[in-house]
Design a protein around this motif. Structure first.
Motif, PDB file in Angstrom:
ATOM      1  N   GLY A   1       0.809  -1.213   0.000  1.00 57.52           N
ATOM      2  CA  GLY A   1       0.000   0.000   0.000  1.00 57.52           C
ATOM      3  C   GLY A   1       0.843   1.265   0.000  1.00 57.52           C
ATOM      4  N   PHE A   2       1.853   1.311   0.848  1.00 54.53           N
ATOM      5  CA  PHE A   2       2.729   2.484   0.893  1.00 54.53           C
ATOM      6  C   PHE A   2       3.496   2.660  -0.412  1.00 54.53           C
ATOM      7  N   ASN A   3       3.902   1.574  -1.047  1.00 53.83           N
ATOM      8  CA  ASN A   3       4.622   1.690  -2.310  1.00 53.83           C
ATOM      9  C   ASN A   3       3.722   2.171  -3.435  1.00 53.83           C
ATOM     10  N   ILE A   4       2.476   1.737  -3.447  1.00 51.42           N
ATOM     11  CA  ILE A   4       1.536   2.244  -4.453  1.00 51.42           C
ATOM     12  C   ILE A   4       1.305   3.736  -4.228  1.00 51.42           C
TER      13      ILE A   4
ATOM     14  N   PHE B   1      -1.811 -20.190  -4.603  1.00 50.80           N
ATOM     15  CA  PHE B   1      -1.364 -19.236  -3.596  1.00 50.80           C
ATOM     16  C   PHE B   1      -0.100 -18.515  -4.059  1.00 50.80           C
ATOM     17  N   MET B   2       0.849 -19.265  -4.611  1.00 55.53           N
ATOM     18  CA  MET B   2       2.090 -18.653  -5.103  1.00 55.53           C
ATOM     19  C   MET B   2       1.816 -17.744  -6.301  1.00 55.53           C
ATOM     20  N   ALA B   3       0.864 -18.090  -7.140  1.00 57.52           N
ATOM     21  CA  ALA B   3       0.507 -17.248  -8.287  1.00 57.52           C
ATOM     22  C   ALA B   3      -0.069 -15.918  -7.813  1.00 57.52           C
ATOM     23  N   VAL B   4      -0.904 -15.965  -6.788  1.00 57.24           N
ATOM     24  CA  VAL B   4      -1.482 -14.737  -6.238  1.00 57.24           C
ATOM     25  C   VAL B   4      -0.377 -13.859  -5.654  1.00 57.24           C
ATOM     26  N   ILE B   5       0.575 -14.466  -4.961  1.00 58.01           N
ATOM     27  CA  ILE B   5       1.701 -13.707  -4.402  1.00 58.01           C
ATOM     28  C   ILE B   5       2.501 -13.050  -5.520  1.00 58.01           C
ATOM     29  N   ASP B   6       2.789 -13.803  -6.575  1.00 59.75           N
ATOM     30  CA  ASP B   6       3.538 -13.252  -7.709  1.00 59.75           C
ATOM     31  C   ASP B   6       2.792 -12.105  -8.374  1.00 59.75           C
ATOM     32  N   LEU B   7       1.511 -12.284  -8.609  1.00 60.50           N
ATOM     33  CA  LEU B   7       0.724 -11.235  -9.262  1.00 60.50           C
ATOM     34  C   LEU B   7       0.649  -9.972  -8.405  1.00 60.50           C
ATOM     35  N   GLY B   8       0.461 -10.140  -7.109  1.00 55.90           N
ATOM     36  CA  GLY B   8       0.425  -8.982  -6.220  1.00 55.90           C
ATOM     37  C   GLY B   8       1.729  -8.218  -6.227  1.00 55.90           C
ATOM     38  N   LEU B   9       2.829  -8.941  -6.206  1.00 61.41           N
ATOM     39  CA  LEU B   9       4.147  -8.311  -6.239  1.00 61.41           C
ATOM     40  C   LEU B   9       4.381  -7.611  -7.573  1.00 61.41           C
ATOM     41  N   MET B  10       3.995  -8.265  -8.667  1.00 55.56           N
ATOM     42  CA  MET B  10       4.185  -7.661  -9.989  1.00 55.56           C
ATOM     43  C   MET B  10       3.328  -6.408 -10.139  1.00 55.56           C
ATOM     44  N   PHE B  11       2.071  -6.460  -9.712  1.00 52.76           N
ATOM     45  CA  PHE B  11       1.198  -5.298  -9.830  1.00 52.76           C
ATOM     46  C   PHE B  11       1.713  -4.135  -8.994  1.00 52.76           C
ATOM     47  N   THR B  12       2.196  -4.420  -7.803  1.00 51.13           N
ATOM     48  CA  THR B  12       2.706  -3.356  -6.937  1.00 51.13           C
ATOM     49  C   THR B  12       3.941  -2.706  -7.534  1.00 51.13           C
ATOM     50  N   SER B  13       4.875  -3.503  -8.005  1.00 56.19           N
ATOM     51  CA  SER B  13       6.084  -2.920  -8.599  1.00 56.19           C
ATOM     52  C   SER B  13       5.759  -2.206  -9.907  1.00 56.19           C
ATOM     53  N   SER B  14       4.727  -2.639 -10.602  1.00 53.12           N
ATOM     54  CA  SER B  14       4.338  -1.997 -11.865  1.00 53.12           C
ATOM     55  C   SER B  14       3.781  -0.594 -11.651  1.00 53.12           C
ATOM     56  N   MET B  15       3.338  -0.279 -10.470  1.00 55.61           N
ATOM     57  CA  MET B  15       2.777   1.045 -10.214  1.00 55.61           C
ATOM     58  C   MET B  15       3.821   2.143 -10.415  1.00 55.61           C
ATOM     59  N   TYR B  16       5.085   1.858 -10.110  1.00 52.58           N
ATOM     60  CA  TYR B  16       6.143   2.840 -10.365  1.00 52.58           C
ATOM     61  C   TYR B  16       6.265   3.103 -11.866  1.00 52.58           C
ATOM     62  N   GLY B  17       6.214   2.048 -12.661  1.00 52.85           N
ATOM     63  CA  GLY B  17       6.311   2.202 -14.104  1.00 52.85           C
ATOM     64  C   GLY B  17       5.100   2.906 -14.685  1.00 52.85           C
ATOM     65  N   ILE B  18       3.916   2.551 -14.212  1.00 56.69           N
ATOM     66  CA  ILE B  18       2.697   3.183 -14.718  1.00 56.69           C
ATOM     67  C   ILE B  18       2.691   4.673 -14.375  1.00 56.69           C
ATOM     68  N   SER B  19       3.147   4.998 -13.185  1.00 60.60           N
ATOM     69  CA  SER B  19       3.229   6.409 -12.804  1.00 60.60           C
ATOM     70  C   SER B  19       4.225   7.149 -13.695  1.00 60.60           C
ATOM     71  N   ALA B  20       5.348   6.519 -13.999  1.00 57.43           N
ATOM     72  CA  ALA B  20       6.329   7.139 -14.899  1.00 57.43           C
ATOM     73  C   ALA B  20       5.745   7.313 -16.299  1.00 57.43           C
ATOM     74  N   ILE B  21       5.002   6.327 -16.759  1.00 61.00           N
ATOM     75  CA  ILE B  21       4.375   6.404 -18.086  1.00 61.00           C
ATOM     76  C   ILE B  21       3.375   7.559 -18.133  1.00 61.00           C
ATOM     77  N   VAL B  22       2.576   7.701 -17.090  1.00 60.71           N
ATOM     78  CA  VAL B  22       1.597   8.788 -17.034  1.00 60.71           C
ATOM     79  C   VAL B  22       2.310  10.140 -17.053  1.00 60.71           C
ATOM     80  N   ARG B  23       3.404  10.244 -16.332  1.00 59.20           N
ATOM     81  CA  ARG B  23       4.149  11.506 -16.301  1.00 59.20           C
ATOM     82  C   ARG B  23       4.777  11.807 -17.663  1.00 59.20           C
ATOM     83  N   LEU B  24       5.291  10.769 -18.334  1.00 61.37           N
ATOM     84  CA  LEU B  24       5.834  10.966 -19.683  1.00 61.37           C
ATOM     85  C   LEU B  24       4.730  11.387 -20.651  1.00 61.37           C
ATOM     86  N   LEU B  25       3.558  10.810 -20.495  1.00 59.70           N
ATOM     87  CA  LEU B  25       2.423  11.158 -21.348  1.00 59.70           C
ATOM     88  C   LEU B  25       1.984  12.604 -21.112  1.00 59.70           C
TER      89      LEU B  25
END
Length: 176
Positions: A49-52, A111-135
């Protein structure tokens, strides 16, 4: 203090999945491992949550360069974790020939798939934010932005997209 927190949160996210290995060295006296998992699970929600929040709050006026850097670095550091989870999942899939694991393995794999997806989605928020700023700075087109946002939700493609976004933001940062 807030500026330091903005730098510390991505580092915590980089290391967070590897902290689960602590449970392997804990002695299981008095339920230490179970207590660790409980605290880890609750803390995971807080860290994610804090990272998002960190990815989208605040002003990064460098075309999202720092956000793109965090996105790329987090994704690259998480590669060994994803490989380990994949190998464990593969081992569990092969272990389903044992009748006792026939019902347990799919649950653990899910269970492991859910953990992986949650981690990927959370780390992707930095990239999505950068993409929005570039846009917003008209540094990339809407099509390119949409493509990279979609790629950030696909395993392996998210790493490639993160590297591309970082390179694009780095070029723009170096322009006068």
């Amino acid at each position: 203090m807030m500026k330091n927190l903005r730098k510390i949160l991505p580092v915590i996210l980089m290391l967070w999945p590897y902290l689960i290995a602590v449970s392997a060295v804990l002695p299981d006296e008095l339920g230490a491992v179970q207590s660790f998992f409980s605290v880890y699970a609750v803390s995971t929600v807080v860290v994610y949550g804090f990272n998002i929040w960190n990815a989208f709050a605040g002003s990064y006026e460098d075309f999202g360069h720092r956000l793109a850097f965090y996105d790329m670095l987090i994704k690259l550091i998480h590669i060994p974790f994803y490989i380990c989870v994949f190998l464990i999942g593969l081992l569990l899939a092969f272990a389903m020939v044992v009748p006792a694991l026939l019902f347990v393995s799919p649950i653990l794999i899910s269970f492991m798939a859910v953990i992986d997806l949650g981690l990927m989605f959370t780390s992707s928020m930095y990239g999505i934010s950068a993409i929005v700023r570039l846009l917003r700075k008209n540094a990339i087109s809407k099509k390119t932005a949409l493509l990279h946002i979609i790629l950030h939700f696909i395993f392996v493609a998210d790493v490639i997209s993160a590297i591309c976004i970082y390179r694009k933001s780095k070029k723009l940062k170096n322009l006068p």
